[in-house]
Design a protein around this motif. Sequence first.
Motif, PDB file in Angstrom:
ATOM      1  N   PRO A  52      35.086  42.871  33.252  1.00 30.77           N
ATOM      2  CA  PRO A  52      35.996  42.611  34.371  1.00 30.77           C
ATOM      3  C   PRO A  52      35.718  43.491  35.597  1.00 30.77           C
ATOM      4  O   PRO A  52      35.257  44.620  35.465  1.00 30.77           O
ATOM      5  N   SER A  53      36.032  42.953  36.750  1.00 25.34           N
ATOM      6  CA  SER A  53      35.861  43.681  38.012  1.00 25.34           C
ATOM      7  C   SER A  53      36.658  42.978  39.096  1.00 25.34           C
ATOM      8  O   SER A  53      36.762  41.750  39.091  1.00 25.34           O
ATOM      9  N   THR A  54      37.209  43.758  40.005  1.00 27.62           N
ATOM     10  CA  THR A  54      37.764  43.179  41.239  1.00 27.62           C
ATOM     11  C   THR A  54      36.893  43.616  42.411  1.00 27.62           C
ATOM     12  O   THR A  54      36.258  42.811  43.080  1.00 27.62           O
ATOM     13  N   ARG A  55      36.842  44.945  42.647  1.00 31.83           N
ATOM     14  CA  ARG A  55      36.157  45.466  43.830  1.00 31.83           C
ATOM     15  C   ARG A  55      34.651  45.229  43.829  1.00 31.83           C
ATOM     16  O   ARG A  55      34.090  44.770  44.816  1.00 31.83           O
ATOM     17  N   THR A  56      34.006  45.572  42.736  1.00 31.41           N
ATOM     18  CA  THR A  56      32.538  45.577  42.776  1.00 31.41           C
ATOM     19  C   THR A  56      32.008  44.151  42.945  1.00 31.41           C
ATOM     20  O   THR A  56      31.116  43.905  43.755  1.00 31.41           O
ATOM     21  N   ARG A 101      26.930  43.583  36.142  1.00 31.00           N
ATOM     22  CA  ARG A 101      27.759  44.561  35.405  1.00 31.00           C
ATOM     23  C   ARG A 101      27.738  44.169  33.941  1.00 31.00           C
ATOM     24  O   ARG A 101      27.865  42.984  33.612  1.00 31.00           O
ATOM     25  N   HIS A 157      27.175  53.944  37.854  1.00 33.38           N
ATOM     26  CA  HIS A 157      27.780  52.951  38.755  1.00 33.38           C
ATOM     27  C   HIS A 157      27.268  53.280  40.159  1.00 33.38           C
ATOM     28  O   HIS A 157      28.008  53.786  40.997  1.00 33.38           O
ATOM     29  N   PRO A 159      37.901  55.569  42.674  1.00 36.34           N
ATOM     30  CA  PRO A 159      37.098  54.341  42.700  1.00 36.34           C
ATOM     31  C   PRO A 159      37.958  53.092  42.512  1.00 36.34           C
ATOM     32  O   PRO A 159      37.520  51.999  42.864  1.00 36.34           O
ATOM     33  N   LEU A 160      39.171  53.273  41.960  1.00 36.10           N
ATOM     34  CA  LEU A 160      40.104  52.184  41.663  1.00 36.10           C
ATOM     35  C   LEU A 160      39.510  51.277  40.579  1.00 36.10           C
ATOM     36  O   LEU A 160      38.301  51.230  40.442  1.00 36.10           O
ATOM     37  N   PRO A 161      40.234  50.572  39.759  1.00 33.26           N
ATOM     38  CA  PRO A 161      41.693  50.447  39.873  1.00 33.26           C
ATOM     39  C   PRO A 161      42.406  51.709  39.391  1.00 33.26           C
ATOM     40  O   PRO A 161      41.917  52.413  38.525  1.00 33.26           O
TER      41      PRO A 161
HETATM   42  N1   CP Z   1      35.560  50.645  41.388  1.00 35.97           N
HETATM   43  C1   CP Z   1      35.282  49.614  40.574  1.00 35.97           C
HETATM   44  O1   CP Z   1      34.244  49.548  39.921  1.00 35.97           O
HETATM   45  O2   CP Z   1      36.276  48.653  40.553  1.00 35.97           O
HETATM   46  P1   CP Z   1      36.164  47.284  39.765  1.00 35.97           P
HETATM   47  O3   CP Z   1      36.115  47.601  38.288  1.00 35.97           O
HETATM   48  O4   CP Z   1      37.399  46.505  40.158  1.00 35.97           O
HETATM   49  O5   CP Z   1      34.900  46.605  40.187  1.00 35.97           O
END
Ligand code: CP
Length: 306
Positions: free
Chosen positions: A48-52, A101, A129, A263-265
């Motif tokens: 899972p990922s939002t930002r990357t 990823r 990362h 780095p979030l979340p």
């Molecule tokens: N910072 C980061 O990797 O966020 P995601 O897991 O949402 O991609």
Amino acid sequence: MRHLMSPLDFTVEELDQLLDLANDIEKNPAKYAHACEGKKLATLFYEPSTRTRLSHEAAMLNLGGNVLGFSSADSSSAAKGETVSDTIRMISCYADICAMRHPKEGAPMVACKHSSIPIINAGDGGHQHPTQTLTDLLTIRSLKGRLNNLTIGLCGDLKFGRTVHSLINALVRYTGIRFILISPEELRLPSYIREDVLDRNEVPYQEVVRLEDALPSLDILYMTRVQKERFFNEEDYIRMKDFYILDKKKMELAPEDMYVLHPLPRVNEIAVEVDDDPRAAYFRQAQYGVYVRMALILTLLDIHVD
Ligand code: CP
């Protein structure tokens, strides 16, 4: 052809050029709006990922290119048993560049060996990362005006947090860097980073458990989430997950010119009340992530804009 597997794939001079390009993109977005017309980015996200994922896609769209991909292993033929090496052979026929990823350390490296297009490691297990590191470096340089002579507090899950491992690897190449490693005993930075990276490069560091003890001396506080997905049992995660909570009261201990990155979340480790503090920079950091990924795509595709 170049890939990005680790922040160390770029020399310090190359990194400076990449960050300069990202700053130019931030100031002059229209200049770059057609730079990748006709090019395609594939995002292969087995985790899972939002930002990357979305920031890579936004980066390619901002450059005038197109995107394709999948956002979970279940929605790809990995669910039927296809290997990473076979998948990347296919993707090389469909796209010009790929961000991957994967929960297994080294999977993007396997992909590079079978790829005819540049591969970007978008996070591999608890390992590296690198695009988050590029984002962190751009954020720190933009906010503090330098990457030298900084005291950086890394707080939370230093054992499993791949963003921390990548950032340490990148920052030890600058002068005057000092780390304060803030974690519970169980989530200490692994010895292979302490000994092989910090000790070998003679970078000063201190390990503390209490965040309050570190805050007054920091230029940057880098908060991290406890990495639930990398724990072997739920009980340990529950015991650790709220070990650190940065709130307004703790922020009173921090210098006026310290910035908080993450780095979030986030889960609970930064109280929402901190978001309004001018030193809270984690949402600006996510925006810098788009600029730096635009710069990275241009660099790996060897596209130059005058
Ligand atoms: N910072 C980061 O990797 O966020 P995601 O897991 O949402 O991609």
